[in-house]
Design a protein around this motif. Structure first.
Motif, short mmCIF file in Angstrom:
data_model
loop_
_atom_site.label_atom_id
_atom_site.label_comp_id
_atom_site.label_asym_id
_atom_site.label_seq_id
_atom_site.Cartn_x
_atom_site.Cartn_y
_atom_site.Cartn_z
N ASP A 166 0.82 -1.36 -0.07
CA ASP A 166 -0.02 -0.04 0.00
C ASP A 166 0.82 1.21 -0.07
N SER A 167 0.31 2.23 -0.71
CA SER A 167 1.04 3.81 -0.47
C SER A 167 0.14 4.29 0.97
N MET A 168 1.09 4.74 1.53
CA MET A 168 0.60 5.40 2.73
C MET A 168 0.83 6.91 2.80
N ARG A 169 -0.03 7.75 2.84
CA ARG A 169 -0.10 9.11 2.70
C ARG A 169 -0.47 9.51 4.24
N TYR A 170 0.58 10.48 4.78
CA TYR A 170 0.67 11.01 6.23
C TYR A 170 0.66 12.58 5.82
N GLY A 171 -0.07 13.29 6.75
CA GLY A 171 -0.01 14.84 6.84
C GLY A 171 0.17 15.38 8.30
N MET A 172 0.47 16.64 8.23
CA MET A 172 0.68 17.39 9.56
C MET A 172 -0.01 18.70 9.29
N LEU A 173 -0.73 19.31 10.02
CA LEU A 173 -1.04 20.60 9.79
C LEU A 173 -0.06 21.60 10.86
N ARG A 174 0.02 22.80 10.32
CA ARG A 174 0.73 23.78 11.03
C ARG A 174 0.31 23.65 12.46
N GLU A 175 -0.94 23.90 12.67
CA GLU A 175 -1.44 23.88 14.23
C GLU A 175 -1.03 22.81 15.09
N GLU A 176 -1.06 21.53 14.30
CA GLU A 176 -0.70 20.43 14.97
C GLU A 176 0.64 20.32 15.31
N TRP A 177 1.75 20.69 14.60
CA TRP A 177 2.97 20.92 15.06
C TRP A 177 3.10 22.00 16.10
N GLN A 178 2.61 23.20 16.00
CA GLN A 178 2.71 24.04 16.95
C GLN A 178 2.32 23.47 18.31
#
Length: 186
Positions: A166-178
């Motif tokens: 499978d291709s695994m697509r991850y993401g992170m939002l700026r507010e989550e990082w902050q």
């Protein structure tokens, strides 16, 4: 990570001399085991050093797309970004540690965290993506330890050595990082 050693990990922009080191690590070093994990279903062929340098030497006004991972004072890998779609501001990032002696010891997590911070600090984007494949469990763990969320799984789209992954697509939002940064300082 090398057994018994806790190495200092940092990232930094690369100069032309560093690009020669990265080219050597990528195409000439005796340890080429990274190829089994870095999208092995694509067949990357060696390119001449001049073409490799041309790909990454760019105008200083643009944030460099490739930084070096420095471990114990030596260049051992890279972090990078590319635009999946620059017009819509969809940015993806990646990480490669060429020297397998530095796998499984937290080096990748530290380097990727530094890179996420660098990207959010210098590029006005709301989200950073990271794509890997289900055969690379270390990369999936690294993404999750850094705070990425699994946003999508494209089933059986990567064929490698007679098996579908499978291709695994991850993401992170700026507010989550902050939020992660804020909680780590409390």
């Amino acid at each position: 990570m090398m057994k018994g050693k806790k190495e200092h990990v940092s990232i930094r922009p690369l100069d032309e001399t560093d690009l020669e080191v990265v080219w050597h690590l990528k195409f000439k070093a005796s340890d080429q085991s990274y190829r089994k994990w870095n999208a092995p279903y694509f067949h990357e062929h060696e390119i001449p050093l001049a073409a490799f340098k041309k790909r990454y030497v760019q105008d200083d006004a643009i944030p460099p797309k490739l930084y070096g991972i420095v471990i114990g004072g030596e260049l051992k890998g890279t972090v990078s970004y590319y635009w999946e779609n620059e017009r819509t501001r969809w940015l993806e990032c990646g990480i490669l540690i060429y020297d397998s002696r530095f796998w499984n010891g937290g080096v990748g997590t530290k380097a990727l965290s530094l890179w996420i911070d660098e990207l959010f600090s210098h590029i006005d984007i709301p989200r950073i993506g990271l794509t890997t494949w289900s055969g690379n469990e270390r990369m999936m763990r690294c993404a999750e330890k850094c705070g990425f969320t699994l946003e999508g799984r494209l089933r059986k789209v990567r064929y490698y050595q007679g098996k579908y992954y499978d291709s695994m697509r991850y993401g992170m939002l700026r507010e989550e990082w902050q939020s992660l940064l804020q909680h780590s300082t409390e």
